[in-house]
Design an enzyme around this catalytic site. Structure first.
Site, PDB file in Angstrom:
ATOM      1  N   HIS B  61       0.838  -1.202   0.000  1.00 37.77           N
ATOM      2  CA  HIS B  61       0.000   0.000   0.000  1.00 37.77           C
ATOM      3  C   HIS B  61       0.872   1.251   0.000  1.00 37.77           C
ATOM      4  CE1 HIS B  61      -4.018   1.891   1.427  1.00 37.77           C
ATOM      5  NE2 HIS B  61      -3.259   2.800   0.824  1.00 37.77           N
ATOM      6  N   HIS B  63       1.570   5.148  -2.223  1.00 36.89           N
ATOM      7  CA  HIS B  63       1.127   6.131  -3.216  1.00 36.89           C
ATOM      8  C   HIS B  63       2.388   6.758  -3.805  1.00 36.89           C
ATOM      9  CE1 HIS B  63      -3.123   6.013  -1.902  1.00 36.89           C
ATOM     10  NE2 HIS B  63      -2.602   5.751  -0.722  1.00 36.89           N
ATOM     11  N   ARG B  65       2.295   8.607  -6.642  1.00 39.25           N
ATOM     12  CA  ARG B  65       1.892   9.911  -7.198  1.00 39.25           C
ATOM     13  C   ARG B  65       2.181  10.110  -8.671  1.00 39.25           C
ATOM     14  NH1 ARG B  65      -1.426  10.482  -3.052  1.00 39.25           N
ATOM     15  NH2 ARG B  65      -0.490  11.255  -1.132  1.00 39.25           N
ATOM     16  N   ASP B 152      -8.776   3.203  -3.531  1.00 40.63           N
ATOM     17  CA  ASP B 152      -8.212   3.769  -2.300  1.00 40.63           C
ATOM     18  C   ASP B 152      -8.110   5.287  -2.344  1.00 40.63           C
ATOM     19  OD1 ASP B 152      -6.971   3.475   0.335  1.00 40.63           O
ATOM     20  OD2 ASP B 152      -5.232   4.328  -0.665  1.00 40.63           O
ATOM     21  N   HIS B 232      -5.613  -0.377   5.455  1.00 38.29           N
ATOM     22  CA  HIS B 232      -5.378   0.455   6.651  1.00 38.29           C
ATOM     23  C   HIS B 232      -6.455   0.330   7.737  1.00 38.29           C
ATOM     24  CE1 HIS B 232      -7.950   3.052   4.248  1.00 38.29           C
ATOM     25  NE2 HIS B 232      -6.974   3.485   3.491  1.00 38.29           N
ATOM     26  N   ASP B 305       0.806   2.659   3.730  1.00 37.23           N
ATOM     27  CA  ASP B 305      -0.033   3.746   3.204  1.00 37.23           C
ATOM     28  C   ASP B 305       0.827   5.000   2.987  1.00 37.23           C
ATOM     29  OD1 ASP B 305      -2.144   5.220   2.268  1.00 37.23           O
ATOM     30  OD2 ASP B 305      -3.233   5.321   4.174  1.00 37.23           O
ATOM     31  N   PHE B 323      -4.791  14.738   3.896  1.00 36.41           N
ATOM     32  CA  PHE B 323      -4.555  13.550   4.707  1.00 36.41           C
ATOM     33  C   PHE B 323      -3.304  12.831   4.208  1.00 36.41           C
ATOM     34  CE2 PHE B 323      -9.170  14.144   5.079  1.00 36.41           C
ATOM     35  CZ  PHE B 323      -9.336  14.020   6.451  1.00 36.41           C
TER      36      PHE B 323
END
Lengths: 308, 424
Positions: B61, B63, B65, B152, B232, B305, B323
């Site tokens: 998990h 990110h 981008r 997600d 998560h 995450d 967040f």
């Protein structure tokens, strides 16, 4: 005169009793100045105060400005309509730019909880919070406490109930923290949907019955119901709110004692409070406004002249 | 032909049940021998006394981008952060711009990741543009290389669509990874609803937003025999629901992020937006429930995450900050400090949470440390104490709440595809 332990006034949470005592005691002195023919002292001469108001406010801004001018400070006003915030500048950049113009004290009203904490750790000015979101409005809390003390001579052991939309109220939080520190017994009252989660853990009693709350109270602080808030979100209608939680002469009489009535204003007459109560013999609503200027003079003086 | 000789490595492999101290000889990326006292003239020699060698960690998990938000992170910098944190593989979430909802974006990401030492596995969208209105082309995405589906950042909340997605994806045998949150209960929230939100006056996010959606999703998963992975997990209530689902033998798995087993919402006092993420930091009871869930196998995976944001995006009023926090370079240290040293997990269990289980859930090849196997290894130092310093991160981002924290346990390096990357 002794001095405050705090550098900024961001809220009343965890402000020591001695500091609150000092502010309240100093307010007596400044209240006396307001009764003089020439209501001005040179206390803050040469100091510059910026009133940063990112949210609409009439009375708090005027109250601060009067307090500043009566202490002979140089005053600059900044409101969102005339700011560069609409051009996408961040709060931090706005504050740093204003600070670069060499100001001493920043008085700030902002819609975001914690915005004072945020700026005070990144800027060098002294900060006075004039209301941050649903967090705190410490000078309002102080002037409410001062007004109650004026009436009763003390706060110790007094029973004070705050009535209304507690969840969204910065006034409620500042009152709760300050009053508990000064030894009062504090309660809140309102529909459960307007009482924030785990409220009792802040050390307050929670009433959902207005008659019970009134029987408890020596003084009540009636919060404004925000008409602009999405009606129907937290309660069904203003009519039902008025019928269940509105402060009326009849309900106060039923409590069987003289309850002092406060309201931070502006009042919605006939909604959260009836005119007969607001203008009645136990109301201290107008003295609150006068005390507000004196409280702010005391806070500006004590924060502004505190040695680094 | 490049050879590496790792001397005196403490080898721990839960898959083969290995726990031994030996030398490892790697030739052309393949483990040639594991033995005592191996000698080699031409191999690059590394003395790993005091270090532990495990199957390569996989963070399922993250990110990264890219495409769309390369100023926050890109695949190259994200992979560098993963390597520094001891990961040889990551699965990246599809909330990019454009989102990973068609084969061309999958291909783009795989091309960008080609040649990197860290394997990057894209996760495809459940719904087109993550809008929650109609299904993304799951077969096309799977054929292009995605390992799971997720919206997600947002939940799949439309119940009709959720059912269809679980049904449809089951023929591909890949999980739906759900960001479990009721959008109506969440709206406008900035932190966990508790006495702390009451005290701070911040708009609260109730645990109900997570608990109720997890319970609902499990009912759907059972009904259609779907394959469901809870992203998560953060509440005791969600852990209870997953526990019951596992007892009933459903194909339900879950992950916990390091911040959800090491921080509580008390940290939000001070309004530092590096403590703002979604799901939010919960209470001490929830933190304990996450540790118990990891211990009991209710939580299968530790996943970060990893959510990079630019400094100026985070350095604003708490309610306006986006967040998310980064986690790749602190995950191992937090797991060792909070879980291993506090005896919530044994070392083989910890390795399962970081390697075996995420790879199994994503359908990736199971790694083994034995002669003849591809060398896909994490090299970790379980004893070293270090102070987190965000300025030394390989990630482009600095939004970590752990800056200045002293942790025990740190990645020493990784080995994958015949190449070694050392963390320092």
């Amino acid at each position: 005169m002794s001095s405050l332990s705090i550098q900024h006034l961001l809220g009343l949470h965890e402000v020591p009793r001695e500091d609150i005592q000092l502010i309240l005691d100093s307010t007596d002195t400044f209240l006396e100045i307001l009764d003089r023919p020439i209501k001005k002292v040179p206390t803050l001469q040469g100091k510059t105060v910026v009133n940063l108001f990112f949210e609409n406010s009439t009375r708090t801004r005027i109250s601060f400005e009067l307090a500043e001018r009566r202490l002979s400070a140089d005053v600059v006003n900044f409101a969102t309509s005339s700011s560069s915030v609409s051009k996408g500048e961040t709060l931090l950049d706005t504050a740093r730019n204003i600070e670069a113009m060499k100001v001493d004290i920043v008085v700030m009203r902002h819609s975001a909880a914690g915005s004072g904490h945020f700026l005070s750790t990144r800027c060098t000015s002294k900060f006075i919070n004039a209301g941050d979101g649903a967090h705190e409005h410490p000078t309002q809390g102080l002037l409410d406490m001062f007004s109650i003390r004026q009436k009763f001579g003390t706060l110790e052991g007094l029973r004070v109930c705050i009535i209304g939309d507690i969840a969204h109220s910065r006034v409620a939080r500042s009152n709760i923290y300050g009053l508990i520190t000064m030894g009062a017994e504090v309660a809140v009252c309102g529909p459960p949907s307007m009482i924030p989660f785990d409220m009792e853990k802040l050390g307050v009693r929670v009433f959902t019955s207005l008659p019970d709350a009134l029987r408890f109270s020596d003084a009540i602080n009636v919060l404004r119901i925000q008409l602009e808030r999405d009606a129907g979100a937290d309660f069904p209608s203003l009519r039902e709110y008025r019928n269940t939680f509105g402060i009326t002469r009849e309900r106060l009489d039923a409590a069987g004692k003289d309850i002092t009535v406060l309201h931070p204003g502006p009042i919605n007459r006939g909604v959260e409070i009836e005119s007969e109560v607001a203008d009645g013999p136990y109301s201290v609503i107008l003295p609150q406004v006068t005390n507000g200027v004196a409280i702010r003079m005391a806070v500006l003086y004590l924060i502004g002249t505190k040695a680094e | 032909m490049t050879s590496y000789l790792f001397k005196n490595a403490h080898i721990v492999d839960p898959v083969t049940g290995t726990d031994t101290q030996k030398d490892i000889l790697i030739v052309d990326g393949v483990i040639e021998r594991i033995d005592e006292g191996i000698v080699s003239d031409d191999a690059i020699l590394l003395d790993l006394a005091g270090k532990t060698v495990t199957p390569g960690f996989c963070d399922m998990h993250v990110h990264f981008r890219e495409p769309g938000f390369e100023y926050k992170e890109d695949i190259r910098s994200g992979a560098a952060a993963a390597a520094a944190g001891g990961f040889t593989a990551v699965a990246c979430m599809p909330n990019t711009d454009p989102p990973i909802d068609n084969a061309s974006v999958v291909t783009l990401i795989l091309q960008k990741a080609h040649g990197l030492t860290v394997d990057v596995y894209p996760i495809g969208c459940v719904t087109k543009a993550r809008r929650g209105e109609s299904l993304a082309p799951m077969v096309e995405l799977r054929e292009a290389g995605v390992v799971a589906f997720s919206d997600d950042g947002s939940p799949v909340h439309n119940t009709k669509l959720l059912r269809t997605a679980l049904e449809y994806a089951s023929m591909l045998d890949v999980p739906i990874i759900q960001h479990a949150e009721d959008p109506l209960l969440f709206v406008g929230g900035a932190m966990n609803e508790s006495v702390v939100s009451t005290e701070l006056g911040l708009p609260p996010i109730s645990r109900l937003a997570e608990d109720t959606v997890v319970r609902r999703d499990i009912a759907f998963t059972e009904y259609v025999n779907g394959k469901y992975h809870l992203a998560h997990m953060s509440t005791a209530g969600a852990a209870d629901a997953v526990r019951e689902a596992k007892l009933r033998g459903l194909r339900v798995t879950s992950e916990v992020a390091p911040h959800h087993f090491s921080l509580t919402d008390e940290s939000v006092r001070g309004y530092d937006s590096n403590f703002k993420m979604n799901p939010p930091l919960r209470t001490a009871d929830d933190v304990r429930a996450m540790k118990e869930a990891l211990r009991d196998g209710i939580a299968d995976v530790i996943a970060t995450d990893h959510a990079p944001h630019a400094m100026d995006e985070k350095d604003v009023e708490f309610v306006y900050a986006p967040f998310g926090i980064i986690g790749l370079e602190t995950a191992l240290g937090l797991a060792v400090t909070e879980l291993l040293l506090q005896e919530w997990l044994t070392l083989p269990q910890l390795i399962e949470k970081f390697s075996t289980n995420p790879r199994r859930i994503l359908g990736l090849e199971q790694l083994r440390i034995e002669a003849g196997a591809q060398a896909n290894l994490s090299i970790i130092d379980l004893g070293v104490q270090w102070t987190v310093d965000v300025t030394r991160f390989r990630s482009k981002a600095r939004n970590s709440p752990f800056h200045g924290r002293v942790l025990t346990g740190k990645a020493f390096g990784i080995f994958n595809k015949g190449r070694m990357i050392l963390s320092e």
